[in-house]
Enzyme design. Structure first.
Site, PDB file in Angstrom:
ATOM      1  N   TRP A   1     -43.817  56.422 -30.839  1.00  0.00           N
ATOM      2  CA  TRP A   1     -43.013  55.784 -31.886  1.00  0.00           C
ATOM      3  C   TRP A   1     -44.052  55.249 -32.861  1.00  0.00           C
ATOM      4  O   TRP A   1     -44.779  54.306 -32.546  1.00  0.00           O
ATOM      5  CB  TRP A   1     -42.182  54.659 -31.275  1.00  0.00           C
ATOM      6  CG  TRP A   1     -41.131  54.098 -32.167  1.00  0.00           C
ATOM      7  CD1 TRP A   1     -39.873  54.578 -32.358  1.00  0.00           C
ATOM      8  CD2 TRP A   1     -41.232  52.924 -32.981  1.00  0.00           C
ATOM      9  NE1 TRP A   1     -39.187  53.788 -33.242  1.00  0.00           N
ATOM     10  CE2 TRP A   1     -39.992  52.769 -33.644  1.00  0.00           C
ATOM     11  CE3 TRP A   1     -42.241  51.999 -33.246  1.00  0.00           C
ATOM     12  CZ2 TRP A   1     -39.740  51.721 -34.532  1.00  0.00           C
ATOM     13  CZ3 TRP A   1     -41.987  50.961 -34.122  1.00  0.00           C
ATOM     14  CH2 TRP A   1     -40.742  50.826 -34.752  1.00  0.00           C
TER      15      TRP A   1
ATOM     16  N   GLU B   1     -22.482  40.947 -33.697  1.00  0.00           N
ATOM     17  CA  GLU B   1     -22.788  42.033 -32.767  1.00  0.00           C
ATOM     18  C   GLU B   1     -22.073  43.325 -33.189  1.00  0.00           C
ATOM     19  O   GLU B   1     -22.657  44.415 -33.146  1.00  0.00           O
ATOM     20  CB  GLU B   1     -22.400  41.615 -31.336  1.00  0.00           C
ATOM     21  CG  GLU B   1     -22.564  42.678 -30.279  1.00  0.00           C
ATOM     22  CD  GLU B   1     -23.961  43.299 -30.193  1.00  0.00           C
ATOM     23  OE1 GLU B   1     -24.905  42.778 -30.809  1.00  0.00           O
ATOM     24  OE2 GLU B   1     -24.101  44.354 -29.543  1.00  0.00           O
TER      25      GLU B   1
ATOM     26  N   CYS C   1     -42.458  54.104 -27.419  1.00  0.00           N
ATOM     27  CA  CYS C   1     -43.517  54.900 -26.795  1.00  0.00           C
ATOM     28  C   CYS C   1     -43.284  54.951 -25.278  1.00  0.00           C
ATOM     29  O   CYS C   1     -42.770  54.008 -24.686  1.00  0.00           O
ATOM     30  CB  CYS C   1     -44.905  54.375 -27.044  1.00  0.00           C
ATOM     31  SG  CYS C   1     -45.380  54.355 -28.753  1.00  0.00           S
TER      32      CYS C   1
ATOM     33  N   GLU D   1     -26.466  50.260 -36.613  1.00  0.00           N
ATOM     34  CA  GLU D   1     -27.617  50.893 -35.970  1.00  0.00           C
ATOM     35  C   GLU D   1     -27.351  52.330 -35.543  1.00  0.00           C
ATOM     36  O   GLU D   1     -28.269  53.129 -35.491  1.00  0.00           O
ATOM     37  CB  GLU D   1     -28.142  50.068 -34.791  1.00  0.00           C
ATOM     38  CG  GLU D   1     -27.251  50.063 -33.583  1.00  0.00           C
ATOM     39  CD  GLU D   1     -27.848  49.282 -32.410  1.00  0.00           C
ATOM     40  OE1 GLU D   1     -29.039  49.379 -32.159  1.00  0.00           O
ATOM     41  OE2 GLU D   1     -27.071  48.572 -31.750  1.00  0.00           O
TER      42      GLU D   1
ATOM     43  N   HIS E   1     -18.510  32.395 -51.031  1.00  0.00           N
ATOM     44  CA  HIS E   1     -19.708  31.734 -51.556  1.00  0.00           C
ATOM     45  C   HIS E   1     -20.729  32.755 -52.031  1.00  0.00           C
ATOM     46  O   HIS E   1     -21.916  32.451 -52.136  1.00  0.00           O
ATOM     47  CB  HIS E   1     -20.302  30.797 -50.494  1.00  0.00           C
ATOM     48  CG  HIS E   1     -19.367  29.690 -50.153  1.00  0.00           C
ATOM     49  ND1 HIS E   1     -19.089  28.651 -51.010  1.00  0.00           N
ATOM     50  CD2 HIS E   1     -18.585  29.485 -49.056  1.00  0.00           C
ATOM     51  CE1 HIS E   1     -18.209  27.839 -50.450  1.00  0.00           C
ATOM     52  NE2 HIS E   1     -17.879  28.340 -49.253  1.00  0.00           N
TER      53      HIS E   1
ATOM     54  N   ARG F   1     -36.211  55.217 -24.981  1.00  0.00           N
ATOM     55  CA  ARG F   1     -37.016  54.125 -25.522  1.00  0.00           C
ATOM     56  C   ARG F   1     -37.259  54.283 -27.021  1.00  0.00           C
ATOM     57  O   ARG F   1     -37.654  53.345 -27.678  1.00  0.00           O
ATOM     58  CB  ARG F   1     -38.361  54.052 -24.793  1.00  0.00           C
ATOM     59  CG  ARG F   1     -38.221  53.749 -23.313  1.00  0.00           C
ATOM     60  CD  ARG F   1     -39.525  54.015 -22.603  1.00  0.00           C
ATOM     61  NE  ARG F   1     -40.547  53.051 -22.936  1.00  0.00           N
ATOM     62  CZ  ARG F   1     -40.782  51.936 -22.267  1.00  0.00           C
ATOM     63  NH1 ARG F   1     -40.051  51.665 -21.213  1.00  0.00           N
ATOM     64  NH2 ARG F   1     -41.735  51.118 -22.633  1.00  0.00           N
TER      65      ARG F   1
ATOM     66  N   LYS G   1     -23.915  46.873 -34.075  1.00  0.00           N
ATOM     67  CA  LYS G   1     -23.568  48.130 -33.382  1.00  0.00           C
ATOM     68  C   LYS G   1     -23.266  49.216 -34.396  1.00  0.00           C
ATOM     69  O   LYS G   1     -23.754  50.324 -34.299  1.00  0.00           O
ATOM     70  CB  LYS G   1     -22.326  47.938 -32.524  1.00  0.00           C
ATOM     71  CG  LYS G   1     -22.341  47.634 -31.066  1.00  0.00           C
ATOM     72  CD  LYS G   1     -23.398  48.020 -30.160  1.00  0.00           C
ATOM     73  CE  LYS G   1     -24.763  47.596 -30.482  1.00  0.00           C
ATOM     74  NZ  LYS G   1     -25.458  46.661 -29.705  1.00  0.00           N
TER      75      LYS G   1
ATOM     76  N   ASN H   1     -49.878  53.311 -25.292  1.00  0.00           N
ATOM     77  CA  ASN H   1     -48.753  52.559 -25.871  1.00  0.00           C
ATOM     78  C   ASN H   1     -49.308  51.217 -26.300  1.00  0.00           C
ATOM     79  O   ASN H   1     -50.075  50.603 -25.550  1.00  0.00           O
ATOM     80  CB  ASN H   1     -47.672  52.265 -24.820  1.00  0.00           C
ATOM     81  CG  ASN H   1     -46.903  53.490 -24.427  1.00  0.00           C
ATOM     82  OD1 ASN H   1     -47.096  54.553 -24.999  1.00  0.00           O
ATOM     83  ND2 ASN H   1     -46.037  53.331 -23.439  1.00  0.00           N
ATOM     84  N   GLY H   2     -48.853  50.726 -27.446  1.00  0.00           N
ATOM     85  CA  GLY H   2     -49.284  49.404 -27.885  1.00  0.00           C
ATOM     86  C   GLY H   2     -49.981  49.474 -29.232  1.00  0.00           C
ATOM     87  O   GLY H   2     -49.950  50.507 -29.916  1.00  0.00           O
TER      88      GLY H   2
ATOM     89  N   LYS I   1     -35.654  51.534 -27.745  1.00  0.00           N
ATOM     90  CA  LYS I   1     -34.865  50.748 -26.799  1.00  0.00           C
ATOM     91  C   LYS I   1     -35.609  49.476 -26.391  1.00  0.00           C
ATOM     92  O   LYS I   1     -35.051  48.402 -26.304  1.00  0.00           O
ATOM     93  CB  LYS I   1     -34.572  51.598 -25.561  1.00  0.00           C
ATOM     94  CG  LYS I   1     -33.769  50.896 -24.489  1.00  0.00           C
ATOM     95  CD  LYS I   1     -32.346  50.698 -24.931  1.00  0.00           C
ATOM     96  CE  LYS I   1     -31.487  49.996 -23.910  1.00  0.00           C
ATOM     97  NZ  LYS I   1     -30.239  49.505 -24.538  1.00  0.00           N
TER      98      LYS I   1
HETATM   99  O1  M6R Z   1     -34.514  44.211 -24.284  1.00  0.00           O
HETATM  100  P1  M6R Z   1     -34.054  43.118 -25.186  1.00  0.00           P
HETATM  101  O2  M6R Z   1     -32.696  42.634 -24.855  1.00  0.00           O
HETATM  102  O3  M6R Z   1     -35.021  41.989 -25.294  1.00  0.00           O
HETATM  103  O4  M6R Z   1     -33.975  43.788 -26.630  1.00  0.00           O
HETATM  104  C1  M6R Z   1     -33.687  43.038 -27.772  1.00  0.00           C
HETATM  105  C2  M6R Z   1     -33.208  43.926 -28.895  1.00  0.00           C
HETATM  106  O5  M6R Z   1     -34.204  44.818 -29.271  1.00  0.00           O
HETATM  107  C3  M6R Z   1     -31.954  44.711 -28.480  1.00  0.00           C
HETATM  108  O6  M6R Z   1     -30.943  43.843 -28.060  1.00  0.00           O
HETATM  109  C4  M6R Z   1     -31.423  45.561 -29.664  1.00  0.00           C
HETATM  110  O7  M6R Z   1     -31.014  44.736 -30.710  1.00  0.00           O
HETATM  111  C5  M6R Z   1     -30.289  46.433 -29.175  1.00  0.00           C
HETATM  112  N1  M6R Z   1     -30.804  47.591 -28.520  1.00  0.00           N
HETATM  113  C6  M6R Z   1     -29.373  46.845 -30.257  1.00  0.00           C
HETATM  114  O8  M6R Z   1     -28.259  47.514 -29.751  1.00  0.00           O
END
Ligand code: M6R
Length: 596
Positions: free
Chosen positions: A73, A473, A2, A480, A496, A27, A477, A99-100, A591
């Site tokens: 969102w 990681e 949002c 997502e 396992h 965001r 990537k 927002n919230g 984001k």
């Molecule tokens: O702003 P932050 O680092 O606290 O965000 C944590 C996660 O939401 C963030 O790292 C998310 O997993 C990534 N955008 C994924 O690429």
């Protein structure tokens, strides 16, 4: 997650608000809307989908100097036109964006608004209806807003316009980010500075449970009880051009290629006049004095935290534990006598991290935040902050912030106590150079993505030790942004259970940067190959074999997974590109995750 933009001043607001909302697109959102106050009438336009869709529907003949806008969102109610913001009170006197999440929405509906006919399924509409109810009962607008705030439980950033007042924009905040921007003859509001940076670089931080009265000349901040707060604005050091894509097709590509620069920038920010590493002695003392570091983070930042734990334990011999923020809050581990809580967060606004921060502060523990955003909530509320200096990260998929987090964690660990005598600056310089050479191989990554990832339904990354963290990681990537179901596995764990999922042509990407596990991971590759997997190997030059697909130049073993992040980020990028995905704004994601 949002976004809010508000403006009051001398220019027509439509374009200012729309451009501000575009800056907040990163965001994450699924609908957008705008309200403009003109001649004591409020014009509202809102649409499901992108801001580009909203633009098509806006009546260009409407003009006004006060307005609010929103990207939503969805949390309460499906993403559709009715549930989009702004929302209006029954008489349409008040118009509001939020927002919230309001947790006691149901209770408020029953207690105060049983006669109100609601238009939407949102929790937000309760807020605007409550304000109107209190005004109808005779309260001044300011008081009605503050009374409404005192009845809300949950999180909110609000921007409100009253059609009977052409000179004031109201706002309020609790547990959700909101900044006010100070201009010459105008003032603004937004969820973050990027939406306002083309107009001003002077900002007021807003604390929880504060209420704002904004005119074109003034920004007045009050507590929820109506006491005036005297606060000075701060100057943000963001350059408007940092938020542009430049010649790149996507922000993600730009941010991948900025990583060598980010490492060098961090080294210069954390060095003294002689070029040696430099971090505030207060921070170092607090870490040295603690008996264990608890690293709290989510998503990519959690993966950086896993690498950070290795640095603290292997370089500084300081015990560390890494915990997912949303898990910590409901299942707290046994805490040692003198802990230090370290929050690793790009945005500094992640609600799950903040919940832990609030809790551990209540318990009296020391806190340190590593964040990319100066003035963010987690930075303001922790005892100490270390900035990441990665520059604004716009793509939802985190790339350069991950590298920045690992870089700062390496410097910090070595400054706390360098038991192994590693020359961190020298090694980081090497990584930055290796990253540059890896960035030149784009075409190769594109071809590999085409061969391995274009048609597949799923994919596995496997690695051991430090490489396992990189695999986590790499898998995040890829999944997502390309929507390929991908998992990162400790290579030894495959047999396992998970090996049952391997069938003909399942892509399995192995990462091998550590000498001591080289042969073990290679035998895991043979196991999956024997079951039909299509394997790809990313290895370090000194342990590479002829048929390895990507070879990364040699670096210190503790830091080598940092160099190997480049090819896996590119593989994700090209897989998403080839599959026609929205790379910078993947579906369902935000984001900045500002709700728990
Ligand atoms: O702003 P932050 O680092 O606290 O965000 C944590 C996660 O939401 C963030 O790292 C998310 O997993 C990534 N955008 C994924 O690429």
């Amino acid at each position: 997650m949002c976004g809010i933009v508000g403006y009051i001043g001398f220019e027509d607001v439509k374009e200012i608000i729309l451009q501000g909302l575009e800056k907040l697109e990163y965001r994450g959102y699924d609908s957008a809307g705008i309200a403009v106050l003109h001649d004591n009438e409020v014009y509202v336009c809102k649409e499901k989908g992108r801001i580009a869709d909203l633009r098509q529907h806006i009546d260009k003949s409407v003009t006004g100097n006060i307005g609010i806008g929103h990207t939503r969102w969805a949390t309460h109610g499906t993403p559709n036109q009715i549930n989009s913001h702004p929302h209006q009170s029954s008489s349409k006197r008040f118009t509001l964006v939020h927002n919230g999440i309001i947790e006691n929405e149901e209770e408020l509906r029953q207690k105060y608004l049983s006669d109100t006919e609601f238009q939407s399924d949102t929790d937000t509409e309760v807020i605007v209806q409550l304000i109107e109810k209190f005004v109808n009962e005779g309260e001044e607008v300011e008081l009605a807003i503050r009374h409404t705030m005192s009845r809300l439980s949950g999180s909110y950033a609000l921007a409100i316009i009253d059609k009977q007042d052409m000179n004031t924009l109201y706002a309020a905040k609790n547990k959700t980010p909101l900044l006010a921007g100070k201009g010459e003859g105008f003032n603004m509001l937004a969820s973050d500075a990027m939406a306002m940076i083309n107009h001003t670089n002077l900002f007021y931080e807003i604390e929880d449970k504060e209420f704002l009265k904004i005119t074109k000349d003034d920004i007045e901040i009050y507590t929820i009880y109506g006491n005036k707060v005297n606060r000075q604005p701060y100057k943000a050091d963001i350059d408007a051009s940092d938020t542009e894509k430049g010649p790149y097709a996507h922000y993600m590509m730009k941010e991948i290629e900025e990583q060598p620069f980010v490492i060098r920038k961090i080294m210069s920010e954390y060095s003294n006049k002689c070029g040696n590493m430099n971090i505030s002695t207060e921070i170092l003392q607090d870490i040295r004095n603690c008996d264990k570091i608890y690293i709290i983070a989510c998503g990519t930042s959690y993966h950086a935290g896993l690498v950070g734990k290795q640095f603290f334990e292997k370089i500084a011999h300081k015990p560390a534990e890494v915990i997912i923020a949303s898990e910590f809050i409901y299942n707290m581990p046994l805490i040692t006598e003198k802990p230090l809580f370290m929050f690793v967060t790009q945005s500094g606004e992640t609600a799950d991290c903040r919940a832990v921060l609030v809790k551990v502060k209540e318990m009296g523990y020391k806190t340190l935040t590593l964040t990319n955003v100066k003035g963010s909530t987690l930075s303001r509320e922790a005892d100490h902050t270390l900035l990441l200096y990665a520059g604004p990260e716009i793509a939802v998929a985190s790339t350069k912030a991950y590298t920045a987090q690992i870089t700062v964690l390496a410097i910090l660990a070595a400054m706390v106590d360098n038991k192994i005598g590693i020359d961190v600056f020298k090694e980081l310089s090497k990584i930055a150079y290796i990253m540059e050479t890896l960035c030149n191989d784009r075409e190769k990554y594109k071809k590999l993505a085409e061969e391995y990832l274009l048609k597949t339904r799923n994919c596995f990354y496997i690695g051991r030790s430090m490489d396992y963290f990189l695999c986590l990681e790499a898998a995040l990537k890829l999944k997502e942004i390309s929507y390929i179901q991908t998992e990162g596995f400790a290579a030894g764990e495959l047999k396992h259970g998970t090996i049952a999922l391997i069938e003909k042509d399942t892509p399995v990407i192995a990462v091998i940067t550590q000498e001591n596990i080289n042969l073990n991971t290679r035998s895991n590759i043979k196991e999956v190959k024997a079951r039909g997997a299509k394997t790809m190997v990313i290895s370090m030059r000194r342990i590479s074999q002829e048929k390895d697909n990507i070879v990364v130049d040699d670096a210190h073993e503790l830091l080598s997974p940092l160099a190997a992040i480049i090819p896996v980020q590119y593989l994700a990028y090209y897989a998403a590109l080839l599959r026609g995905c929205d790379i910078d704004k993947p579906r369902n994601l935000a984001k900045s995750v500002t709700v728990e």
